[in-house]
Structures are given as structure tokens and as C-alpha cells.
Design an enzyme around this catalytic site. Structure first.
Site, short mmCIF file in Angstrom:
data_model
loop_
_atom_site.label_atom_id
_atom_site.label_comp_id
_atom_site.label_asym_id
_atom_site.label_seq_id
_atom_site.Cartn_x
_atom_site.Cartn_y
_atom_site.Cartn_z
CG HIS A 1 36.50 -23.34 -51.43
ND1 HIS A 1 37.19 -24.44 -51.02
CD2 HIS A 1 37.24 -22.26 -51.00
CE1 HIS A 1 38.29 -24.07 -50.37
NE2 HIS A 1 38.34 -22.74 -50.34
CG MET B 1 26.41 -29.95 -54.79
SD MET B 1 27.42 -29.16 -56.08
CE MET B 1 28.23 -27.89 -55.15
N GLY B 2 29.99 -32.55 -53.56
CA GLY B 2 30.80 -33.47 -52.75
C GLY B 2 31.62 -34.42 -53.61
CG HIS C 1 39.93 -31.86 -54.93
ND1 HIS C 1 41.18 -31.33 -55.17
CD2 HIS C 1 39.53 -31.39 -53.73
CE1 HIS C 1 41.52 -30.58 -54.13
NE2 HIS C 1 40.53 -30.60 -53.25
CG ASP D 1 33.29 -30.25 -48.73
OD1 ASP D 1 33.58 -29.90 -47.58
OD2 ASP D 1 33.76 -29.70 -49.74
N1 COA Z 1 29.54 -33.73 -60.60
C1 COA Z 1 29.43 -34.04 -61.90
N2 COA Z 1 30.43 -33.88 -62.79
C2 COA Z 1 31.58 -33.39 -62.33
C3 COA Z 1 31.77 -33.05 -60.98
C4 COA Z 1 30.69 -33.24 -60.10
N3 COA Z 1 30.80 -32.93 -58.81
N4 COA Z 1 33.01 -32.57 -60.82
C5 COA Z 1 33.60 -32.61 -62.02
N5 COA Z 1 32.74 -33.10 -62.94
C6 COA Z 1 32.99 -33.27 -64.36
C7 COA Z 1 32.99 -31.93 -65.05
O1 COA Z 1 31.67 -31.58 -65.48
C8 COA Z 1 33.94 -32.18 -66.19
O2 COA Z 1 33.24 -32.85 -67.19
P1 COA Z 1 33.49 -32.47 -68.74
O3 COA Z 1 34.94 -32.79 -68.98
O4 COA Z 1 32.53 -33.35 -69.46
O5 COA Z 1 33.21 -31.02 -68.86
C9 COA Z 1 34.95 -33.15 -65.61
O6 COA Z 1 34.30 -33.78 -64.52
C10 COA Z 1 36.19 -32.46 -65.10
O7 COA Z 1 35.83 -31.49 -64.17
P2 COA Z 1 36.38 -30.01 -64.13
O8 COA Z 1 35.23 -29.06 -64.17
O9 COA Z 1 37.48 -29.83 -65.12
O10 COA Z 1 37.02 -30.01 -62.71
P3 COA Z 1 37.55 -28.74 -61.97
O11 COA Z 1 38.87 -29.06 -61.47
O12 COA Z 1 37.42 -27.50 -62.76
O13 COA Z 1 36.45 -28.61 -60.80
C11 COA Z 1 35.39 -28.79 -58.74
C12 COA Z 1 36.66 -29.08 -59.52
C13 COA Z 1 35.64 -29.15 -57.27
C14 COA Z 1 35.04 -27.31 -58.82
C15 COA Z 1 34.25 -29.65 -59.31
O14 COA Z 1 34.61 -31.01 -59.25
C16 COA Z 1 32.93 -29.41 -58.61
O15 COA Z 1 32.25 -28.43 -58.90
N6 COA Z 1 32.55 -30.30 -57.64
C17 COA Z 1 31.31 -30.15 -56.92
C18 COA Z 1 31.46 -29.15 -55.79
C19 COA Z 1 32.31 -29.67 -54.67
O16 COA Z 1 32.12 -30.77 -54.17
N7 COA Z 1 33.24 -28.83 -54.23
C20 COA Z 1 34.13 -29.14 -53.12
C21 COA Z 1 35.52 -29.31 -53.62
S1 COA Z 1 36.61 -29.82 -52.35
#
Ligand code: COA
Length: 396
Positions: free
Chosen positions: A242, A277-278, A281, A332
Site C-alpha cells: 500500500h 514496487m510502484g 494496482h 508511488d
Molecule cells: N510486479 C510484478 N508483478 C506484478 C506486480 C508488480 N508490482 N503487480 C502485479 N503483478 C503480477 C502478479 O504477480 C500477478 O501475476 P500472476 O497472475 O502471474 O500471479 C498479476 O500481476 C496480477 O496481480 P495481482 O496479484 O492479482 O494483483 P493484485 O490486485 O492482487 O495486487 C498490488 C495489487 C498493488 C498489491 C500489486 O500490484 C503489488 O504488490 N504491487 C507492488 C506494490 C505497490 O506498488 N503497491 C502500491 C499500490 S498503489
């Protein structure tokens, strides 16, 4: 790869024993579940847009200062000139924290993360009065105003004490953003920097039922108080999935160091199946509506500083993530390097997010209180079958 990103929310069906419920659908992480209505903001992933109280966030960022947006979120309308003057007068008059609170901040372990100290400081503020949920909205608006005014002072005071510096008392002749820089660094930077900072606060202010806002609403739903809700919100925001992502982004950029190393760094992350990271969503799957505005602010800062390195590295990561994975940067991603160029230490980035999100959290606390229902979802038990207790003497 795009199909992966666009996939439907994870859902599974679990068979539950029992007379009434034969099957129960599980929505892991509440993905895709609508739990309530809200009039505070609207996230529209299909058109890649976000509005606060009906105004596009880009429009607000281009035409308002942060204080106007805070007023909008709490009152539902943008302030007139005289309403803003009054709002700012009150905010500026409440920036001081008590001598006792300053002493508490002085006692924090010097290595504590500023999100932990801030969480404790907001909780401390909550000990100065016994508050309950469901009290008249006007009282919670007053408390929200206290937090809006005092949180920057708490962050800056802790920042200076950790460095062995004397604190800088808040100045009532400065805007919120100007005063924050003054309290941290003892001077107000040029207006380009203040503008970029203000834009970041506007973009971070509100985002519907994200994890920390939902946390605040869950706490409010038990008729607990607004300080508890905000303290819980801070705990949730801290996590790197987050708000904590803005710190992680800059740590990654520093690790990469030069544009020449960016692609290899990313390939290694991908090979190890690590998150970048970043990026990504829960709601936006075709890009985060706030990114272009923050990116433009970052470009202005890079030009002002004469340092485009972080932009260049960002572009390499972004191009590969979008073209090969269909995963877009979130707010972010540009916010991390923007705060770096402004001169903030990395562990200050998520506390800055709190300075802003306090507005959205409190708007949701007011809304939850106005139409409350205890938030208490169900769970599907998948542990051992019911069994009988053996007295301790008979257990092996
Ligand atoms: N880096 C690499 N792969 C990513 C990714 C990232 N930042 N975000 C999503 N993915 C991949 C997942 O591994 C997943 O792959 P899979 O289908 O092979 O398992 C696919 O994209 C879908 O992602 P999912 O985990 O279903 O998305 P979510 O809605 O559950 O997660 C977040 C959303 C924000 C938690 C996730 O994108 C994340 O952890 N991002 C990094 C942290 C971040 O920047 N957070 C700030 C959010 S505003």
C-alpha cells in the site's frame, strides 16, 4: 500477458458443512466486492479516471492548493475565498503540539521508523480526550482538523529529534506545504518545489475503499473513535503493498543507480518472481489516473534540480513492465523520486502520504458514522473437525 492482468477477481467456492449454507463463495482480499456506497470519491478504471466529490483529480491538482481539497473532501464543495480564509486560519492556529507531546516524541527510539512514531503520536493525541464514534459530525470534523494541523508538526519534530536537531516551531504565516518544509529543514524551498509537493498531497488525499481507508471504516463501524480509526489507517498504509511502496520505489532506484543497469536489474527481479514496487494496482489495470500529473511534477523537479537520472531509470522499467507484462506504474512510482529530489529522506515518504490521506480517512469516518452498519464479514472454516478436549493428564 495482458490477459493475466485483466483477469477476473480471484474467487473460489468452498463447501461448508451445516444446515443452512451448503456452498460459500470466497472473495480473497475482497477483490471485486462492493461493500458500501460512498460520495467522497469515484474510481473509474474503465476510463482511467478519479474524481473527488465530482471533480477530476487532475483538474483539482491544476487549479487548487491542498487546503482547498481538504475542505472539499470534508464539506462536499470547494470553498469560497472567505471559507478558505477561515479554514486556513483555524488550521494554522492549531499546528502547535503540547509540551508533553514534544517530550513523548523526544523519547522515541532514534532508529524507529517514522511511520511507527507517527502512529504512536496520533494515538497519543487520542489520549488527550475520550472520544467515541457516533458523536455529532461537527466534533469529528474538529478532531480531523486537529490531526490535519498537527500531523506535519509531529512528523517534522520527530525528524529533527532523530537527527539531534532542535525542533522548529510551526509558522502561521506559511501554507501547509511551506510550513512542513520549514519545520523539517529550517527554510522554505522555491515555489516549484512547493507546487510539486502540494500536487502530491492532492493526488494522495483520497482513493475510495483502499486498504487503509477500509481499515478506518471498519474501526469506525464498531462505534470506536476517529483517533483509533486514523491510527489503524496509518498501520495499514505503512505496508509496502500500500503506501509503503513509495519508499520501496526509491530504494529500488538507488539500488539500480544508473540507467545502464536498469534492464538487468529488472530481468533479475522477474527471474526471481519478485514484485517490482510502484507497479500494479488492485483496481486500475490499464494505468493509474494520477500518474501523468505526478510524472509532470517529477519532470519539473528533475529540470529544476538538473538531475534526470531517476526519470531515465523509471522510463526503462516502465517501458518493459508495460510492453511485456501489461503492468502499469501507480502513483508511488513517480512520487518516490519526486520526494527524493525535494530532499526528503526515504523513510519520510509514507508519513508525507499520511499528512495528505488524513483528509480522505476522516471524510470516510464521517460518512461511515452517518450511515453505520457494523462491518463483520463471514469466513469459511477449513480447520480440523470438532473434537473433544482430553484432560491434560491423558494427553501425550
Ligand atoms: N510486479 C510484478 N508483478 C506484478 C506486480 C508488480 N508490482 N503487480 C502485479 N503483478 C503480477 C502478479 O504477480 C500477478 O501475476 P500472476 O497472475 O502471474 O500471479 C498479476 O500481476 C496480477 O496481480 P495481482 O496479484 O492479482 O494483483 P493484485 O490486485 O492482487 O495486487 C498490488 C495489487 C498493488 C498489491 C500489486 O500490484 C503489488 O504488490 N504491487 C507492488 C506494490 C505497490 O506498488 N503497491 C502500491 C499500490 S498503489
Amino acid at each position: 500477458m495482458a490477459s493475466k492482468v485483466n483477469k477476473k477477481p480471484k474467487k473460489s467456492v468452498t463447501k461448508i458443512r451445516g444446515p443452512k449454507v451448503a456452498k460459500q463463495e470466497i472473495f480473497k482480499g475482497l477483490a471485486g466486492v462492493t461493500v458500501d456506497t460512498t460520495s467522497v470519491s469515484k474510481v473509474m478504471p474503465e476510463t482511467n479516471s478519479l474524481t473527488y466529490r465530482g471533480y477530476a483529480v487532475q483538474d483539482l491538482a491544476a487549479n487548487c492548493k491542498f487546503e482547498e481539497v481538504a475542505y472539499l473532501l470534508w464539506h462536499g464543495e470547494l470553498p469560497s475565498r472567505s471559507q478558505l480564509r477561515k479554514f486556513e486560519k483555524v488550521e494554522r492556529s492549531r499546528r502547535n503540539i503540547s509540551r508533553a507531546h514534544i517530550d513523548v516524541i523526544r523519547q522515541y527510539p532514534k532508529r524507529a521508523h517514522p511511520m511507527d512514531t507517527l502512529r504512536t503520536s496520533v494515538s497519543y493525541l487520542g489520549t488527550t480526550e475520550t472520544a467515541w464514534g457516533g458523536e455529532p459530525a461537527e466534533r469529528d470534523r474538529e478532531r480531523a482538523m486537529n490531526m490535519l494541523a498537527k500531523i506535519p508538526t509531529m512528523i517534522a519534530t520527530d525528524y529533527r529529534f532523530r537527527r539531534g536537531l532542535a525542533r522548529k516551531a510551526p509558522r502561521a504565516d506559511l501554507s501547509m506545504s511551506e510550513n512542513f518544509f520549514y519545520m523539517c529543514f529550517g527554510k522554505v524551498p522555491p515555489k516549484e518545489v512547493i507546487r510539486a509537493f502540494d500536487i502530491s498531497l492532492i493526488l494522495y488525499a483520497e482513493h475510495s475503499f483502499n486498504a487503509s481507508t477500509f481499515t478506518a471504516r471498519v474501526i469506525t463501524s464498531s462505534r470506536s473513535d476517529i483517533y483509533s480509526a486514523v491510527t489503524g489507517g496509518i498501520g495499514s498504509l505503512k505496508g509496502p503493498l500500500h503506501g509503503g511502496a513509495n519508499e520501496a520505489v526509491m530504494q529500488n532506484l538507488l539500488e539500480i543507480k544508473t540507467p545502464a543497469r536498469a534492464e538487468n536489474w529488472l530481468r533479475e527481479k522477474q527471474a526471481n518472481k519478485q514484485l517490482v514496487m510502484g507497479f500494479g494496482h488492485r483496481v486500475y489495470k490499464q494505468g493509474d489516473s494520477r500518474v501523468p500529473t505526478m510524472r509532470a511534477a517529477l519532470e519539473d523537479l528533475a529540470a529544476w534540480k538538473g538531475d534526470t537520472r531517476w526519470l531515465e531509470i523509471s522510463d526503462i522499467l516502465q517501458n518493459i513492465m508495460i510492453s511485456e507484462k501489461g503492468i502499469y506504474p501507480n502513483l508511488d512510482f513517480p512520487a518516490g523520486p519526486a520526494y527524493y529530489l525535494m530532499g526528503f529522506e526515504i523513510d519520510m515518504y509514507t508519513p508525507i502520504f499520511v499528512m495528505s490521506r488524513i483528509t480522505g480517512w476522516s471524510a470516510h469516518v464521517l460518512e461511515q458514522n452517518a450511515s453505520n452498519s457494523l462491518i463483520r464479514p463471514l469466513s469459511a472454516y477449513d480447520g480440523v473437525r470438532q473434537r473433544r478436549v482430553k484432560p491434560i493428564a491423558k494427553r501425550s
